[in-house]
Write a protein that holds these residues in place. Structure first.
Motif, PDB file in Angstrom:
ATOM      1  N   ILE A  61       5.180  10.898   2.651  1.00 40.02           N
ATOM      2  CA  ILE A  61       5.765   9.754   1.949  1.00 40.02           C
ATOM      3  C   ILE A  61       6.297  10.131   0.571  1.00 40.02           C
ATOM      4  O   ILE A  61       7.184   9.469   0.030  1.00 40.02           O
ATOM      5  N   ALA A  62       5.776  11.211   0.001  1.00 41.40           N
ATOM      6  CA  ALA A  62       6.242  11.631  -1.325  1.00 41.40           C
ATOM      7  C   ALA A  62       7.677  12.148  -1.274  1.00 41.40           C
ATOM      8  O   ALA A  62       8.375  12.155  -2.289  1.00 41.40           O
ATOM      9  N   TYR A  63       8.133  12.574  -0.087  1.00 43.39           N
ATOM     10  CA  TYR A  63       9.429  13.239   0.017  1.00 43.39           C
ATOM     11  C   TYR A  63      10.461  12.460   0.824  1.00 43.39           C
ATOM     12  O   TYR A  63      11.583  12.927   1.016  1.00 43.39           O
ATOM     13  N   MET A  64      10.115  11.283   1.313  1.00 39.55           N
ATOM     14  CA  MET A  64      11.054  10.481   2.095  1.00 39.55           C
ATOM     15  C   MET A  64      11.215   9.106   1.470  1.00 39.55           C
ATOM     16  O   MET A  64      10.302   8.602   0.802  1.00 39.55           O
ATOM     17  N   ALA A  65      12.369   8.504   1.670  1.00 40.29           N
ATOM     18  CA  ALA A  65      12.571   7.130   1.223  1.00 40.29           C
ATOM     19  C   ALA A  65      11.608   6.220   1.983  1.00 40.29           C
ATOM     20  O   ALA A  65      11.322   6.440   3.162  1.00 40.29           O
ATOM     21  N   ASP A  70      -2.856   5.553 -12.321  1.00 39.03           N
ATOM     22  CA  ASP A  70      -3.029   6.102 -10.972  1.00 39.03           C
ATOM     23  C   ASP A  70      -4.234   5.461 -10.283  1.00 39.03           C
ATOM     24  O   ASP A  70      -4.157   5.050  -9.119  1.00 39.03           O
ATOM     25  N   VAL A  71      -5.350   5.396 -10.993  1.00 34.91           N
ATOM     26  CA  VAL A  71      -6.572   4.824 -10.416  1.00 34.91           C
ATOM     27  C   VAL A  71      -6.369   3.344 -10.081  1.00 34.91           C
ATOM     28  O   VAL A  71      -6.783   2.870  -9.016  1.00 34.91           O
ATOM     29  N   ALA A  72      -5.715   2.626 -10.981  1.00 37.54           N
ATOM     30  CA  ALA A  72      -5.468   1.201 -10.737  1.00 37.54           C
ATOM     31  C   ALA A  72      -4.579   1.007  -9.517  1.00 37.54           C
ATOM     32  O   ALA A  72      -4.823   0.117  -8.684  1.00 37.54           O
ATOM     33  N   ARG A  73      -3.519   1.831  -9.391  1.00 39.06           N
ATOM     34  CA  ARG A  73      -2.621   1.702  -8.240  1.00 39.06           C
ATOM     35  C   ARG A  73      -3.379   1.954  -6.931  1.00 39.06           C
ATOM     36  O   ARG A  73      -3.173   1.244  -5.935  1.00 39.06           O
ATOM     37  N   LEU A  74      -4.241   2.971  -6.917  1.00 43.18           N
ATOM     38  CA  LEU A  74      -4.965   3.293  -5.686  1.00 43.18           C
ATOM     39  C   LEU A  74      -6.022   2.245  -5.366  1.00 43.18           C
ATOM     40  O   LEU A  74      -6.307   1.973  -4.192  1.00 43.18           O
ATOM     41  N   ALA A  75      -6.603   1.637  -6.392  1.00 43.96           N
ATOM     42  CA  ALA A  75      -7.560   0.554  -6.148  1.00 43.96           C
ATOM     43  C   ALA A  75      -6.849  -0.639  -5.520  1.00 43.96           C
ATOM     44  O   ALA A  75      -7.348  -1.251  -4.556  1.00 43.96           O
ATOM     45  N   ILE A  76      -5.679  -0.982  -6.054  1.00 44.18           N
ATOM     46  CA  ILE A  76      -4.911  -2.097  -5.498  1.00 44.18           C
ATOM     47  C   ILE A  76      -4.434  -1.757  -4.086  1.00 44.18           C
ATOM     48  O   ILE A  76      -4.434  -2.607  -3.189  1.00 44.18           O
ATOM     49  N   LEU A  91       4.280   5.881  -5.256  1.00 43.55           N
ATOM     50  CA  LEU A  91       4.359   5.972  -6.714  1.00 43.55           C
ATOM     51  C   LEU A  91       3.324   6.954  -7.259  1.00 43.55           C
ATOM     52  O   LEU A  91       3.617   7.763  -8.150  1.00 43.55           O
ATOM     53  N   THR A  92       2.127   6.915  -6.715  1.00 41.91           N
ATOM     54  CA  THR A  92       1.059   7.796  -7.187  1.00 41.91           C
ATOM     55  C   THR A  92       1.293   9.238  -6.764  1.00 41.91           C
ATOM     56  O   THR A  92       0.857  10.175  -7.445  1.00 41.91           O
ATOM     57  N   ALA A  93       1.985   9.434  -5.627  1.00 39.14           N
ATOM     58  CA  ALA A  93       2.241  10.788  -5.131  1.00 39.14           C
ATOM     59  C   ALA A  93       3.121  11.596  -6.067  1.00 39.14           C
ATOM     60  O   ALA A  93       3.191  12.824  -5.940  1.00 39.14           O
ATOM     61  N   ALA A  94       3.762  10.938  -7.019  1.00 43.53           N
ATOM     62  CA  ALA A  94       4.575  11.675  -7.990  1.00 43.53           C
ATOM     63  C   ALA A  94       3.710  12.469  -8.964  1.00 43.53           C
ATOM     64  O   ALA A  94       4.190  13.414  -9.597  1.00 43.53           O
ATOM     65  N   SER A  95       2.419  12.102  -9.079  1.00 45.90           N
ATOM     66  CA  SER A  95       1.565  12.784 -10.045  1.00 45.90           C
ATOM     67  C   SER A  95       0.280  13.344  -9.460  1.00 45.90           C
ATOM     68  O   SER A  95      -0.368  14.187 -10.084  1.00 45.90           O
ATOM     69  N   LEU A  96      -0.110  12.898  -8.263  1.00 47.95           N
ATOM     70  CA  LEU A  96      -1.354  13.372  -7.660  1.00 47.95           C
ATOM     71  C   LEU A  96      -1.098  13.928  -6.263  1.00 47.95           C
ATOM     72  O   LEU A  96      -0.210  13.442  -5.549  1.00 47.95           O
ATOM     73  N   PRO A  97      -1.882  14.939  -5.826  1.00 45.48           N
ATOM     74  CA  PRO A  97      -1.713  15.480  -4.472  1.00 45.48           C
ATOM     75  C   PRO A  97      -2.255  14.522  -3.420  1.00 45.48           C
ATOM     76  O   PRO A  97      -3.051  13.619  -3.723  1.00 45.48           O
ATOM     77  N   ALA A  98      -1.844  14.747  -2.172  1.00 43.73           N
ATOM     78  CA  ALA A  98      -2.263  13.873  -1.076  1.00 43.73           C
ATOM     79  C   ALA A  98      -3.775  13.839  -0.926  1.00 43.73           C
ATOM     80  O   ALA A  98      -4.357  12.788  -0.622  1.00 43.73           O
ATOM     81  N   ASN A 107       0.832  -1.209   0.000  1.00 42.83           N
ATOM     82  CA  ASN A 107       0.000   0.000   0.000  1.00 42.83           C
ATOM     83  C   ASN A 107       0.863   1.255   0.000  1.00 42.83           C
ATOM     84  O   ASN A 107       0.646   2.180  -0.795  1.00 42.83           O
ATOM     85  N   ASP A 108       1.861   1.287   0.886  1.00 40.69           N
ATOM     86  CA  ASP A 108       2.728   2.467   0.984  1.00 40.69           C
ATOM     87  C   ASP A 108       3.477   2.719  -0.321  1.00 40.69           C
ATOM     88  O   ASP A 108       3.603   3.869  -0.768  1.00 40.69           O
ATOM     89  N   ALA A 109       3.991   1.655  -0.921  1.00 42.30           N
ATOM     90  CA  ALA A 109       4.745   1.803  -2.163  1.00 42.30           C
ATOM     91  C   ALA A 109       3.852   2.333  -3.284  1.00 42.30           C
ATOM     92  O   ALA A 109       4.265   3.213  -4.062  1.00 42.30           O
ATOM     93  N   LEU A 110       2.626   1.816  -3.373  1.00 40.89           N
ATOM     94  CA  LEU A 110       1.708   2.272  -4.415  1.00 40.89           C
ATOM     95  C   LEU A 110       1.310   3.733  -4.199  1.00 40.89           C
ATOM     96  O   LEU A 110       1.197   4.508  -5.156  1.00 40.89           O
ATOM     97  N   VAL A 111       1.117   4.104  -2.952  1.00 41.30           N
ATOM     98  CA  VAL A 111       0.794   5.501  -2.644  1.00 41.30           C
ATOM     99  C   VAL A 111       1.965   6.403  -3.003  1.00 41.30           C
ATOM    100  O   VAL A 111       1.787   7.483  -3.588  1.00 41.30           O
TER     101      VAL A 111
END
Length: 314
Positions: A100-104, A218-224, A39-46, A33-37
């Protein structure tokens, strides 16, 4: 249990073995979940991430609640303590997804593992619990580990680091609230309250973080991610029921290994010596704190049964 058409048999798992496997599975799912979030944070806001993922998670949890018959307890969502826990989950979601968008991945997950140590510290003023010098030493050692990861005064220490630490604090507050929730309320309903809180946090942030146009990816990642989150919480329920918690609980720290592995495979993150040392201090202190608290509870145990509270959600 015998396999059909064969003379072999499968070993039956003990309760603790089942609990350990469930705990490992829960931590793996939370990390996915964290990894998918991230990845998505690179293109969508929190705000958008929390709302879309929350919508999927609410729909999925409602299906499980209806199928299990737990819908009869949905009125418990209006309980003040369940509502307050949802508010805490709202703050957790906002701070964690923003950071999470700004930390490893390995760094933020390691910092959040300070939650049991913060919970030990907060149990003194809020629960009136007596904490001896050994556990205080473990708490201080764990916070030293947090400082090694975040390194105040170094260029890497920023608002994201403060948000990560704030996440751990509010997770501890959420877990204190969980202790006050009646065990008669199904864990799925408590989890739905948390999911509604996180979903609401996304909506409240929307005026300050305007939405963009999400891609199908993005939608697929957030659904998963929503499915991983719901099943992760379900695994946590399995991991904490009918088992010897001192044996099973330390395996929650496997989340750090999962995070380091995914961080390396996806982003090529390699923690430096200070981060690894800090992570080791946090994990070691947390495991010792869990061990010590369980020993003290066992020593003070009476003939009355101990009722386990529903586990916290992410």
């Amino acid at each position: 249990m015998s396999l059909p058409f064969s003379g072999t048999s499968l070993p039956v798992l003990s309760a603790n073995q089942r609990g350990i496997l469930a705990m490992l599975g829960a931590m793996a799912l939370f990390t996915v979940n964290d990894a998918l979030v991230k990845l998505t944070a690179a293109s969508l806001p929190a705000s958008q991430i929390m709302t879309i993922r929350g919508g999927f998670a609410i729909a999925f949890m409602m299906a499980l609640i209806l199928a299990s018959g737990a819908w009869r307890s949905l009125r418990a969502l209006a309980s003040p303590i369940v509502a307050l826990r949802g508010c805490a989950e709202m703050i957790i979601g906002v701070s964690y997804v923003s950071a999470i968008a700004y930390m490893a991945l390995g760094e933020i997950v390691s910092v959040v593992q300070a939650t049991p140590l913060i919970l030990t510290a907060l149990s003194v003023p809020f629960l009136g619990e007596k904490v001896g010098w050994r556990r205080w030493a473990a708490v201080l050692t764990g916070f030293a580990g947090v400082l090694l990861i975040l390194r105040p005064g170094i260029s890497g220490f920023n608002m994201a680091a403060l948000l990560a630490l704030g996440t751990a604090v509010f997770m501890a507050i959420r877990d204190l609230m969980t202790l006050r929730i009646s065990p008669l309320i199904p864990a799925l309903v408590v989890g739905l309250g948390s999911t509604l809180g996180s979903f609401s946090g996304g909506l409240l942030l929307t005026p300050f973080m305007p939405w963009g146009m999400p891609s199908s990816g993005d939608v697929a990642r957030l659904a998963i991610a929503a499915v991983a989150l719901v099943f992760g919480n379900w695994c946590m329920v399995i991991a904490c029921r009918g088992v010897d918690l001192p044996t099973v609980s330390p395996f929650r720290y496997s989340v750090v290994l999962w995070a380091l592995l995914l961080g390396f495979l996806i982003w090529g993150d390699v923690p430096d010596t200070f981060a690894l040392l800090g992570t080791g201090l946090i994990v070691g202190s947390g495991i010792y704190t869990i061990h010590r608290e369980n020993r003290l509870r066992a020593r003070a145990a009476t003939t009355a049964p101990v009722v386990q509270s529903p586990p916290g959600t992410r």
